[in-house]
Structure formats: C-alpha cells, structure tokens
Scaffold this active site. Sequence first.
Site, short mmCIF file in Angstrom:
data_model
loop_
_atom_site.label_atom_id
_atom_site.label_comp_id
_atom_site.label_asym_id
_atom_site.label_seq_id
_atom_site.Cartn_x
_atom_site.Cartn_y
_atom_site.Cartn_z
N VAL A 1 0.69 -1.20 -0.15
CA VAL A 1 0.14 -0.02 0.05
C VAL A 1 0.84 1.30 0.02
CG1 VAL A 1 -2.13 -1.12 1.40
CG2 VAL A 1 -0.27 -0.09 2.44
N ASN B 1 -7.47 0.05 5.44
CA ASN B 1 -7.40 -0.56 6.75
C ASN B 1 -6.03 -1.02 7.08
OD1 ASN B 1 -8.41 -2.39 9.08
ND2 ASN B 1 -7.28 -3.79 7.53
N SER C 1 -7.24 5.16 14.92
CA SER C 1 -6.79 4.39 16.09
C SER C 1 -7.25 5.49 17.27
CB SER C 1 -5.58 3.90 16.10
OG SER C 1 -5.40 3.37 17.63
N TYR D 1 3.29 5.70 15.19
CA TYR D 1 2.15 5.15 15.19
C TYR D 1 1.01 6.30 15.30
CZ TYR D 1 -1.70 1.73 15.42
OH TYR D 1 -3.08 1.13 15.20
N ALA D 2 1.16 6.95 16.56
CA ALA D 2 0.20 8.08 16.98
C ALA D 2 0.17 9.02 15.79
CB ALA D 2 0.74 8.58 18.24
N ALA D 3 1.42 9.44 15.25
CA ALA D 3 1.57 10.25 14.43
C ALA D 3 0.77 10.00 13.10
CB ALA D 3 3.10 10.66 14.05
N ILE E 1 -8.49 -4.23 19.97
CA ILE E 1 -9.13 -5.29 19.24
C ILE E 1 -8.44 -6.52 19.33
CG2 ILE E 1 -10.37 -5.79 17.04
CD1 ILE E 1 -11.31 -3.09 18.63
P1 NAP Z 1 -3.14 -7.34 11.56
O1 NAP Z 1 -4.02 -8.03 12.16
O2 NAP Z 1 -1.79 -6.86 11.93
O3 NAP Z 1 -3.42 -7.20 9.98
C1 NAP Z 1 -2.69 -6.12 9.36
C2 NAP Z 1 -3.13 -6.32 7.77
O4 NAP Z 1 -2.65 -5.33 6.90
C3 NAP Z 1 -2.83 -7.65 7.13
O5 NAP Z 1 -3.87 -8.01 6.11
C4 NAP Z 1 -1.68 -7.28 6.45
O6 NAP Z 1 -1.29 -8.02 5.43
C5 NAP Z 1 -1.80 -5.98 5.82
N1 NAP Z 1 -0.67 -5.07 5.67
C6 NAP Z 1 0.34 -4.75 6.37
N2 NAP Z 1 1.18 -4.11 5.76
C7 NAP Z 1 0.89 -3.85 4.42
C8 NAP Z 1 1.30 -3.39 3.40
N3 NAP Z 1 2.60 -2.54 3.25
N4 NAP Z 1 0.63 -3.39 2.15
C9 NAP Z 1 -0.70 -4.10 2.07
N5 NAP Z 1 -1.11 -4.64 2.88
C10 NAP Z 1 -0.46 -4.48 4.29
O7 NAP Z 1 -3.84 -5.62 11.88
P2 NAP Z 1 -5.44 -5.43 12.72
O8 NAP Z 1 -5.04 -5.43 14.16
O9 NAP Z 1 -6.35 -6.19 11.99
O10 NAP Z 1 -5.22 -3.74 12.36
C11 NAP Z 1 -6.03 -3.44 11.08
C12 NAP Z 1 -6.08 -1.67 11.05
O11 NAP Z 1 -6.73 -1.37 12.41
C13 NAP Z 1 -4.56 -1.27 11.13
O12 NAP Z 1 -4.69 -0.13 10.22
C14 NAP Z 1 -4.32 -0.77 12.74
O13 NAP Z 1 -3.38 0.25 12.81
C15 NAP Z 1 -5.64 -0.33 12.96
N6 NAP Z 1 -6.12 -0.60 14.49
C16 NAP Z 1 -5.84 -1.71 15.17
C17 NAP Z 1 -6.29 -1.89 16.42
C18 NAP Z 1 -6.06 -3.22 17.13
O14 NAP Z 1 -6.26 -3.17 18.46
N7 NAP Z 1 -5.87 -4.39 16.66
C19 NAP Z 1 -6.70 -0.94 17.19
C20 NAP Z 1 -6.51 0.65 16.45
C21 NAP Z 1 -6.45 0.57 15.11
P3 NAP Z 1 -0.02 -9.23 5.30
O15 NAP Z 1 -0.32 -10.28 6.40
O16 NAP Z 1 -0.06 -9.65 3.99
O17 NAP Z 1 1.14 -8.17 5.71
#
Ligand code: NAP
Length: 250
Positions: free
Chosen positions: A64, A90, A142, A155-157, A188
């Site tokens: 991305v 996302n 977030s 991350y916060a930035a 989450i």
């Molecule tokens: P996750 O389980 O680590 O999954 C991350 C997803 O993003 C995976 O599908 C990964 O694909 C993809 N990804 C990462 N880097 C990428 C790149 N350079 N190009 C394309 N795809 C990429 O994360 P999550 O917890 O579901 O989080 C999803 C979003 O919610 C994020 O933006 C995160 O910051 C935000 N968020 C999460 C939480 C939480 O508590 N989990 C809280 C607040 C915000 P690959 O596996 O192929 O790398």
Amino acid sequence: MNFEGQFVLVTGGSRGIGRSIVEAFANAGATVGFVYNSNSAAADAVVKELTDKGKKVSAYQCDVADKVAVDALVEKLVGEWGRLDVLVNNAGIIKDGLLATMTFEDWNAVIATNLTSVFNFCQAVTRPMMSQRYGRIVNMSSVAAEFANAGQANYAASKGGIQGFTRCMATELARRNITVNAVAPGFIETDMTAAVRNAAEDEIKKRIPARRLGKPEDIANATLFLAAKESGYVTGQVLKVDGGLTLGGI
Ligand code: NAP
C-alpha cells in the site's frame, strides 16, 4: 445493510480487522477486492472460505505504500468493475520504540504503510468516484492518535495524520456525493495486539468501561455503517469504537 451490486476495495483484508470487514461486505452482497502484502496463504484462505460460500471476493498482492503499484491496481479494478463504490483504507503496522532509539527506517515504514497509503489510495480512487458522483471512503485510525503512549510516536503520528487527512478530504469531496470518514478502534483482538494482550490483558480490560476487548466484527459493523448509501450525510467524522475506553470516566 445491503451492498448488493456495489464494488468494494479493502486494504489489509487478509487478517484481523480487515478480514472481518471483507467478510461483512461480502455477506452483504458486495463484490469485494482486498489487498495484502506478504502473507499469501492467509489471503488465499479468505478467498477460498468466502468463494466456497458463493461470495464474490478476490485478493491482490500490493504494498500500500507503493504509489505506482496502487495506481495500477485501482486502474485495473475500475477497468474490470466499471465503478468503485467503497474504499476502506485499513492496512496498518506497528513498529514501537522509544524516540531515543527508534530507527529512521521504523519511523518511515509506519508513516508510509499507515498514512502515505491513505493518500495513495484516496488519490487513485478520487477520479472514478468523482465521475460516478458517488463514493464512500473509510480510513482506519486508532484511539492511539490521542493517547500519549510511550513508544508509539510513529504510530500515533500516522493515526493522527489520518484524522486530519480525513477531514480535509471530506470537505474537498462532499459536493460530489463522496463521504470520507474514519474509524478509531480501541483494543481489538488481532495479531497486532497479541503481545500486549499476553502481557496485560486483565489490566487493559479494567480500563475499558465495557470490560471486554473489541472483536474485529465490532469494527466491521461500524465500517459498514459509514460505507452505507444511507449514511450519505455523515462525513469528516472519526467514529470511536472502543467500548468507552476514551471517555475518561472511572
Ligand atoms: P493485523 O491483524 O496485523 O493485519 C494487518 C493487515 O494489513 C494484514 O492483512 C496485512 O497483510 C496488511 N498489511 C500490512 N502492511 C501492508 C502493506 N504494506 N501493504 C498491504 N497490506 C499490508 O492488523 P489489525 O489489528 O487487523 O489492524 C488493522 C488496522 O486497524 C490497522 O490500520 C491498525 O493500525 C488499526 N487498528 C488496530 C487496532 C487493534 O487493536 N488491533 C486498534 C486500533 C487501530 P500481510 O499479512 O500480507 O502483511
């Protein structure tokens, strides 16, 4: 919510929150394309599980942060689909570390993957959405954008940047019937939070008025609400989905 006949693009759809968002749109009748980066086994599993159930889902490898690759992917999908109704930005990563020792590479990787990616995809979809005079964009921020977490400056930035970007885009695109909103999840249950949960799940739950961690479906439901046709008068907003974590009560 019904997304029958709509075409939806989700980044980071192979795992965690993104996977749940892909499932929810597919179950609501949409044709869904999702992006992953390196874990093709996880992406293939999502496609198989949903296509076996008769859903219209396909996966695309694309970093991305790579503007050239993003432009090419969006052009290809819009060419095939003829339109693009919903974009969900996302994909995200963490690379935590105190500022004193944070490497320039870790700073850049988080900003590029979490924030520059939102610019890349929004710019790529803007022209087709403007010409069809319809669009829904949801960006994943977030609660960390407003927390003073030591070790999360990058991350916060990135997540605070998404919120400012979302408001400006909302203003620029509102007259074209394109809404731009953000979701700010709390804690989450995904791979991203596995280490923190292992270390301090009980402590975290005590800080959450709902007394539970969020599930990916909690975020998917909020995302579909913001992406629905019926939500056309909601734009430029950041919807916190955190069980009350940021309310500040005791
Ligand atoms: P996750 O389980 O680590 O999954 C991350 C997803 O993003 C995976 O599908 C990964 O694909 C993809 N990804 C990462 N880097 C990428 C790149 N350079 N190009 C394309 N795809 C990429 O994360 P999550 O917890 O579901 O989080 C999803 C979003 O919610 C994020 O933006 C995160 O910051 C935000 N968020 C999460 C939480 C939480 O508590 N989990 C809280 C607040 C915000 P690959 O596996 O192929 O790398």
